[in-house]
Design a protein around this motif. Structure first.
Motif, PDB file in Angstrom:
ATOM      1  N   UNK A  65       9.958   5.238  10.297  1.00 55.60           N
ATOM      2  CA  UNK A  65      10.767   4.134  10.815  1.00 55.60           C
ATOM      3  C   UNK A  65      10.652   2.884   9.958  1.00 55.60           C
ATOM      4  N   UNK A  66       9.658   2.829   9.086  1.00 53.37           N
ATOM      5  CA  UNK A  66       9.484   1.699   8.196  1.00 53.37           C
ATOM      6  C   UNK A  66      10.268   1.940   6.919  1.00 53.37           C
ATOM      7  N   UNK A  67      10.692   0.895   6.247  1.00 51.91           N
ATOM      8  CA  UNK A  67      11.443   1.027   5.001  1.00 51.91           C
ATOM      9  C   UNK A  67      10.601   1.739   3.947  1.00 51.91           C
ATOM     10  N   UNK A  68      11.224   2.672   3.270  1.00 54.91           N
ATOM     11  CA  UNK A  68      10.579   3.493   2.227  1.00 54.91           C
ATOM     12  C   UNK A  68       9.460   4.357   2.777  1.00 54.91           C
ATOM     13  N   UNK A  69       9.332   4.481   4.104  1.00 54.70           N
ATOM     14  CA  UNK A  69       8.317   5.342   4.744  1.00 54.70           C
ATOM     15  C   UNK A  69       6.908   5.008   4.265  1.00 54.70           C
ATOM     16  N   UNK A  70       6.612   3.714   4.140  1.00 53.80           N
ATOM     17  CA  UNK A  70       5.304   3.292   3.618  1.00 53.80           C
ATOM     18  C   UNK A  70       4.824   2.087   4.417  1.00 53.80           C
ATOM     19  N   UNK A  71       3.663   2.240   5.033  1.00 47.56           N
ATOM     20  CA  UNK A  71       3.036   1.146   5.788  1.00 47.56           C
ATOM     21  C   UNK A  71       1.926   0.558   4.923  1.00 47.56           C
ATOM     22  N   UNK A  72       2.033  -0.704   4.605  1.00 50.50           N
ATOM     23  CA  UNK A  72       1.089  -1.338   3.681  1.00 50.50           C
ATOM     24  C   UNK A  72      -0.024  -2.029   4.463  1.00 50.50           C
ATOM     25  N   UNK A  73      -1.248  -1.738   4.074  1.00 50.88           N
ATOM     26  CA  UNK A  73      -2.419  -2.438   4.613  1.00 50.88           C
ATOM     27  C   UNK A  73      -2.839  -3.471   3.582  1.00 50.88           C
ATOM     28  N   UNK A  74      -2.381  -4.703   3.750  1.00 49.25           N
ATOM     29  CA  UNK A  74      -2.613  -5.737   2.739  1.00 49.25           C
ATOM     30  C   UNK A  74      -4.080  -6.130   2.697  1.00 49.25           C
ATOM     31  N   UNK A  75      -4.545  -6.404   1.517  1.00 49.01           N
ATOM     32  CA  UNK A  75      -5.935  -6.824   1.332  1.00 49.01           C
ATOM     33  C   UNK A  75      -6.062  -8.330   1.547  1.00 49.01           C
ATOM     34  N   UNK A  76      -7.266  -8.776   1.900  1.00 53.10           N
ATOM     35  CA  UNK A  76      -7.529 -10.199   2.106  1.00 53.10           C
ATOM     36  C   UNK A  76      -8.813 -10.549   1.351  1.00 53.10           C
ATOM     37  N   UNK A  77      -8.962 -11.820   1.078  1.00 54.36           N
ATOM     38  CA  UNK A  77     -10.120 -12.288   0.310  1.00 54.36           C
ATOM     39  C   UNK A  77     -11.314 -12.477   1.226  1.00 54.36           C
ATOM     40  N   UNK A  78     -12.433 -11.852   0.830  1.00 51.30           N
ATOM     41  CA  UNK A  78     -13.674 -11.983   1.589  1.00 51.30           C
ATOM     42  C   UNK A  78     -14.481 -13.136   0.991  1.00 51.30           C
ATOM     43  N   UNK A  79     -14.689 -14.197   1.783  1.00 53.70           N
ATOM     44  CA  UNK A  79     -15.399 -15.373   1.271  1.00 53.70           C
ATOM     45  C   UNK A  79     -16.876 -15.120   1.026  1.00 53.70           C
ATOM     46  N   UNK A  80     -17.371 -13.999   1.542  1.00 52.81           N
ATOM     47  CA  UNK A  80     -18.794 -13.694   1.336  1.00 52.81           C
ATOM     48  C   UNK A  80     -19.107 -13.506  -0.142  1.00 52.81           C
ATOM     49  N   UNK A  81     -18.136 -12.963  -0.887  1.00 49.42           N
ATOM     50  CA  UNK A  81     -18.379 -12.670  -2.297  1.00 49.42           C
ATOM     51  C   UNK A  81     -17.802 -13.730  -3.217  1.00 49.42           C
ATOM     52  N   UNK A  82     -17.402 -14.869  -2.685  1.00 52.69           N
ATOM     53  CA  UNK A  82     -16.869 -15.947  -3.523  1.00 52.69           C
ATOM     54  C   UNK A  82     -17.881 -17.072  -3.732  1.00 52.69           C
ATOM     55  N   UNK A  83     -19.146 -16.859  -3.367  1.00 52.68           N
ATOM     56  CA  UNK A  83     -20.189 -17.881  -3.551  1.00 52.68           C
ATOM     57  C   UNK A  83     -20.543 -17.953  -5.033  1.00 52.68           C
ATOM     58  N   UNK A  84     -20.529 -19.132  -5.579  1.00 48.25           N
ATOM     59  CA  UNK A  84     -20.862 -19.333  -6.994  1.00 48.25           C
ATOM     60  C   UNK A  84     -22.379 -19.368  -7.174  1.00 48.25           C
ATOM     61  N   UNK A  85     -22.843 -18.647  -8.177  1.00 50.24           N
ATOM     62  CA  UNK A  85     -24.274 -18.614  -8.474  1.00 50.24           C
ATOM     63  C   UNK A  85     -24.612 -19.715  -9.462  1.00 50.24           C
ATOM     64  N   UNK A  86     -25.652 -20.512  -9.135  1.00 48.19           N
ATOM     65  CA  UNK A  86     -26.097 -21.558 -10.054  1.00 48.19           C
ATOM     66  C   UNK A  86     -27.020 -21.031 -11.129  1.00 48.19           C
TER      67      UNK A  86
END
Length: 916
Positions: A227-248
């Motif tokens: 029922x979805x266009x092109x018969x493909x249901x997309x599970x979009x990715x999101x940014x995990x802030x846990x791995x965006x910590x900058x190391x000093x």
């Protein structure tokens, strides 16, 4: 230098030998200092080996398989890891340089070989690629002697190591360890500095939830992907802030690695040249011929070989000495359930992100004469309501037919401009440059691509880098060819929209070149000997016959003719082949298939004529040399004329019957000959002689077998059926309902009992009637979307291809395996016998049905008579006769009802006493 070579080669020979040598040298030193010296020594050897690549005495070389066979230094046969050395004579290398020139693998070291003082050069097999290549050449006599003496020295050292080892084992005396006080050297401070300590305060999180949601049940739902266009249901990715910590601060360790240097080389290439030579045979003079024929030597020779020649000729007459019995035996075994390869192999795929985006491929056709050229048309994936709502937007989009070539799968070779989306098209069997197509609005379109014929022929050469200039081509075509966009060919003529179909044209076919039809549907001889008539069908309940010659044109004044010529000169990209038909083209015959019971007509979507061209059947021996000469001739349609008024000879042996598949899944058998209405005198279509409701969906394919003209394959809904023309009771073979809907089908061009069926889930079922009839012999996944079209093609005796298109706009070209493309010696007779056996079984089934019906009537009549005799009182003779007549009429009514229920007779038929 020799010492360095010996040290580097000892590390090359084997890890075991180098380890033994190291152990013999440093046997008495096993402390930490000794270990550090061993590491330094290994690093030194690696550095020496990498530096020796540029050493003037060693030259790395790449030996190809041909070079290894010439000089008998084949890897793992002549040279191995144990025996790496090969002495090659200098004369042989110089001879190879003269013979193969720049192609020789010794060409980079030609100067070194010529200046070498010795007679034999040493070539060493580099199994571990220490110098970067699989072989290297030793350029001095001193290095050659050191390398050849190396194995003997290594063996002697191994023997000495073994002797020393045995001596030490006997003299060794165990000494117990002595405890010593621990002295701190600062290591505890280093451990304390490297230990992890919490220096940052911990972050606290508070997670809350509404009280009423505590312990609430969790429900999951299903969602249909289709029922979805092109018969493909997309599970979009999101940014995990846990791995965006900058190391000093970050600790990084490094390991010493050997230096790496990248080198490249380019093989010299010489452009090809055409070369030819001419020679004359040496012939005897007349005197020499006479002398040779009258000589005694010739007579003796003929007498001596006469008997052997006579025996050989007799053997050739008795049997074919060149027949391969073993090959014929293998064919029979593989054709009946052998374990050979029966899969379709992916050969090529074509798609275009601009013209085929969000479109489905509606029709695919191979070019009849040019190898590797295939054309496809595409339509929008829209319903009727969506097409009406988006009609303004669709007018801005360009509808084209794309031509593809095997040599360039990324860019189309040619495009045909279309007034609307094309649902079906066909090449003319008389001239492949003429193409007829059916539009989605019901119009018929004609193209003439004669101007682009040379581009199609030179597609393979131009892709390989050879640019050929177009000769005698208009300037606008040369400008298109010089650009990046493929050339766009405009259509020649479009039928009148008033007299065209009122719905989409679903099928189009050319009538053969040996007959033509008139307005009455009668067949006559075709003196032009080219295909001049078309037949189209549409769900608007009509079948139309078209004549591309049109009607006689009125005489134009001279001034109008001059104006028309000027217009043609100004617009050279408008082909004038069918200019007399543009917007005025009317059909020759219109056939409506009426249902007998009601006033509603059938809606044909596929048509199959008994007399039709099998233009896709090509001979095994492709005459490629004559193709250019045949195609270079002027098109026969350039001299086409209007239909002649002369009396033509009628052809009585041409069948005018045809099969039609409808939108409702019915198979209809009818005649295209027109008949006059007795009341109005108008020409009307004949009523269908047979109608069978077999398929439970729209019929996608109605095709005759290339091997049997009276065998027809129909595909629609969830099943397929095979029909035999002349059998009126129904199909001779009908499949059971499939789990997935069928979308298209096609017979094999080389095997009589094989056909391919496309499914809605993107798979293809391969049916072999000689192997299985209740299920497909093989199925293969081609795409994730619906299969829309299947077209086989015979490129040569060894190459057979299958074009498969899908609903996502991708055209797949598959190579058919040997088992599926080459029939056994008696397959044609076996398939014919199978069809005849099915016909006999069907006749027997009908006879049993009639017998059971009569038996049932007699049993019911006998029961009725017994009931009447037991209950009726004594009656007079007149009353008895009247009762018998009433029983007889009742018997006729019962018989009529039972036969009508069984479908053996129609309800409107009248029974007589003679029929009973």
């Amino acid at each position: 230098m020799s010492k360095n070579l010996i040290s580097s080669k000892s590390s090359l020979k084997s890890p075991k030998g180098s380890a033994k040598k190291q152990k013999g040298e440093n046997k008495a030193k096993e402390s930490s200092k000794g270990k550090r010296k061993q590491i330094d020594k290994k690093d030194e050897e690696v550095n020496l080996s990498m530096a020796s690549i540029g050493h003037p005495e060693i030259f790395p070389l790449v030996f190809t398989t041909q070079t290894q066979e010439i000089f008998n230094c084949r890897v793992d046969e002549d040279v191995t890891e144990e025996n790496r050395f090969k002495l090659i004579k200098k004369e042989d290398i110089i001879e190879d340089l003269k013979t193969r020139a720049a192609v020789s693998d010794f060409h980079p070291v030609k100067k070194v070989v010529l200046e070498y003082p010795g007679e034999e050069l040493l070539v060493v097999f580099d199994a571990e690629l220490q110098y970067g290549q699989n072989f290297y050449l030793v350029a001095t006599e001193e290095a050659k002697e050191n390398l050849l003496k190396l194995p003997e020295t290594a063996e002697e050292e191994e023997k000495e190591d073994d002797e020393n080892k045995e001596g030490t084992l006997e003299e060794y005396v165990y000494k117990p360890p002595v405890c010593k006080p621990w002295v701190s050297l600062g290591s505890e401070k280093e451990v304390e500095e490297e230990s992890v300590k919490d220096s940052v305060s911990k972050i606290k999180y508070l997670i809350s939830r509404v009280r009423r949601k505590f312990g609430a049940p969790i429900t999951f739902t299903d969602k249909n992907a289709s029922s979805v266009k092109d018969s493909y249901i997309e599970c979009t990715s999101y940014q995990d802030k846990t791995f965006s910590i900058k190391l000093l601060e970050k600790d990084v360790g490094a390991q010493i690695v050997p230096k790496v240097r990248e080198n490249s080389t380019q093989t010299k290439w010489t452009y090809p040249k055409n070369a030819a030579t001419q020679y004359f045979p040496r012939e005897f003079s007349d005197e020499e011929k006479e002398e040779s024929l009258s000589s005694e030597k010739l007579k003796e020779f003929i007498t001596s070989v006469f008997l052997r020649m006579e025996i050989a000729l007799q053997q050739n007459e008795i049997m074919n000495v060149f027949f391969d019995d073993w090959k014929a035996l293998a064919e029979d075994e593989s054709s009946y359930g052998g374990k050979s390869d029966v899969y379709l192999k992916e050969y090529q795929s074509f798609t275009d992100l601009h013209y085929l985006k969000d479109r489905t491929i509606s029709c695919v056709c191979w070019h009849p004469n040019i190898y590797g050229i295939i054309a496809e048309s595409a339509t929008e994936r829209l319903s009727y309501e969506e097409r009406v709502n988006l009609s303004g937007k669709l007018l801005l989009q360009k509808s084209v037919i794309l031509f593809w070539s095997f040599s360039d799968p990324l860019h189309p070779l040619l495009m045909l401009e279309c007034p609307e989306d094309i649902y079906c098209f066909q090449f003319s069997p008389s001239d492949p440059n003429i193409i007829a197509g059916g539009c989605i609005n019901g119009q018929v379109v004609l193209w003439d691509i004669s101007q682009y014929e040379e581009k199609l022929q030179n597609a393979k050469a131009s892709a390989g880098g050879i640019k050929k200039t177009a000769v005698n081509l208009p300037s606008f075509i040369q400008a298109q060819q010089s650009g990046t966009e493929p050339p766009l060919a405009r259509y020649c003529a479009v039928s009148s929209i008033e007299y065209s179909h009122k719905a989409i044209i679903t099928d189009i076919q050319w009538l053969p070149d040996y007959f033509e039809v008139n307005r009455m549907g009668t067949t006559f001889e075709n003196r032009a000997e080219i295909c001049v008539q078309l037949v189209t069908c549409s769900p608007d309940c009509s079948i139309l016959f078209w004549d591309i010659r049109g009607t006689k044109l009125p005489v134009q004044p001279l001034s109008d003719k001059v104006k028309e010529d000027k217009i043609i000169d100004v617009l050279p990209d408008f082909p004038a082949t069918f200019k007399h038909l543009d917007l005025t083209w009317k059909p020759l015959i219109k056939i409506n298939l009426c249902k007998s019971d009601t006033s509603v007509d059938y809606s044909p979507v596929r048509i199959s004529l008994r007399e039709q061209h099998y233009h896709y059947k090509t001979p095994d021996k492709v005459q490629s040399l004559n193709k250019r000469e045949v195609l270079a001739k002027e098109s026969p349609y350039m001299e086409i004329s209007v239909p002649s008024g002369k009396i033509l000879r009628a052809l009585e042996n041409i069948s005018t019957n045809f099969f039609v598949g409808t939108e409702d899944g019915e198979i209809v058998y009818s005649d295209w000959k027109m008949e006059r209405d007795s009341d109005s005198g108008r020409l009307i279509s004949q009523k269908p002689s047979q109608t069978h409701a077999i398929h439970d969906g729209i019929v996608h394919t109605v095709q005759r077998s290339p091997f049997f003209k009276d065998i027809i394959l129909s595909v629609g809904g969830w099943n397929f059926a095979i029909w035999k023309e002349g059998v009126t009771s129904g199909p001779i073979l009908q499949s059971s309902c499939s789990a997935v809907r069928y979308t298209v089908g096609h017979w094999s061009l080389t095997r009589p009992g094989v056909f391919f069926i496309g499914r809605e889930d993107g798979n293809i079922d391969i049916w072999d009637l000689l192997e299985k009839t209740h299920e497909p012999s093989q199925f293969q996944s081609i795409s994730i979307s619906m299969i829309t079209c299947i077209r086989p093609w015979i490129a040569s005796a060894k190459h057979h291809f299958l074009a498969v298109s899908d609903d996502s706009g991708v055209l797949h070209v598959l190579e058919i395996s040997w088992t599926l493309s080459h029939p056994s010696s008696n397959e044609h007779a076996s398939v014919l016998h199978y069809f005849e056996r099915e016909v006999k079984y069907l006749e027997y089934y009908e006879q049993r049905q009639e017998f059971r019906a009569k038996e049932r009537i007699e049993m019911e009549l006998e029961a009725q008579r017994k009931k009447t005799t037991a209950t009726a009182p004594q009656k007079s003779r007149e009353q008895m006769e009247e009762q018998e007549n009433m029983d007889y009429m009742e018997f006729l009514d019962i018989e009529k009802k039972i036969l009508t229920d069984l479908g053996l007779v129609k309800g409107s038929e009248v029974f007589s006493s003679s029929d009973a």
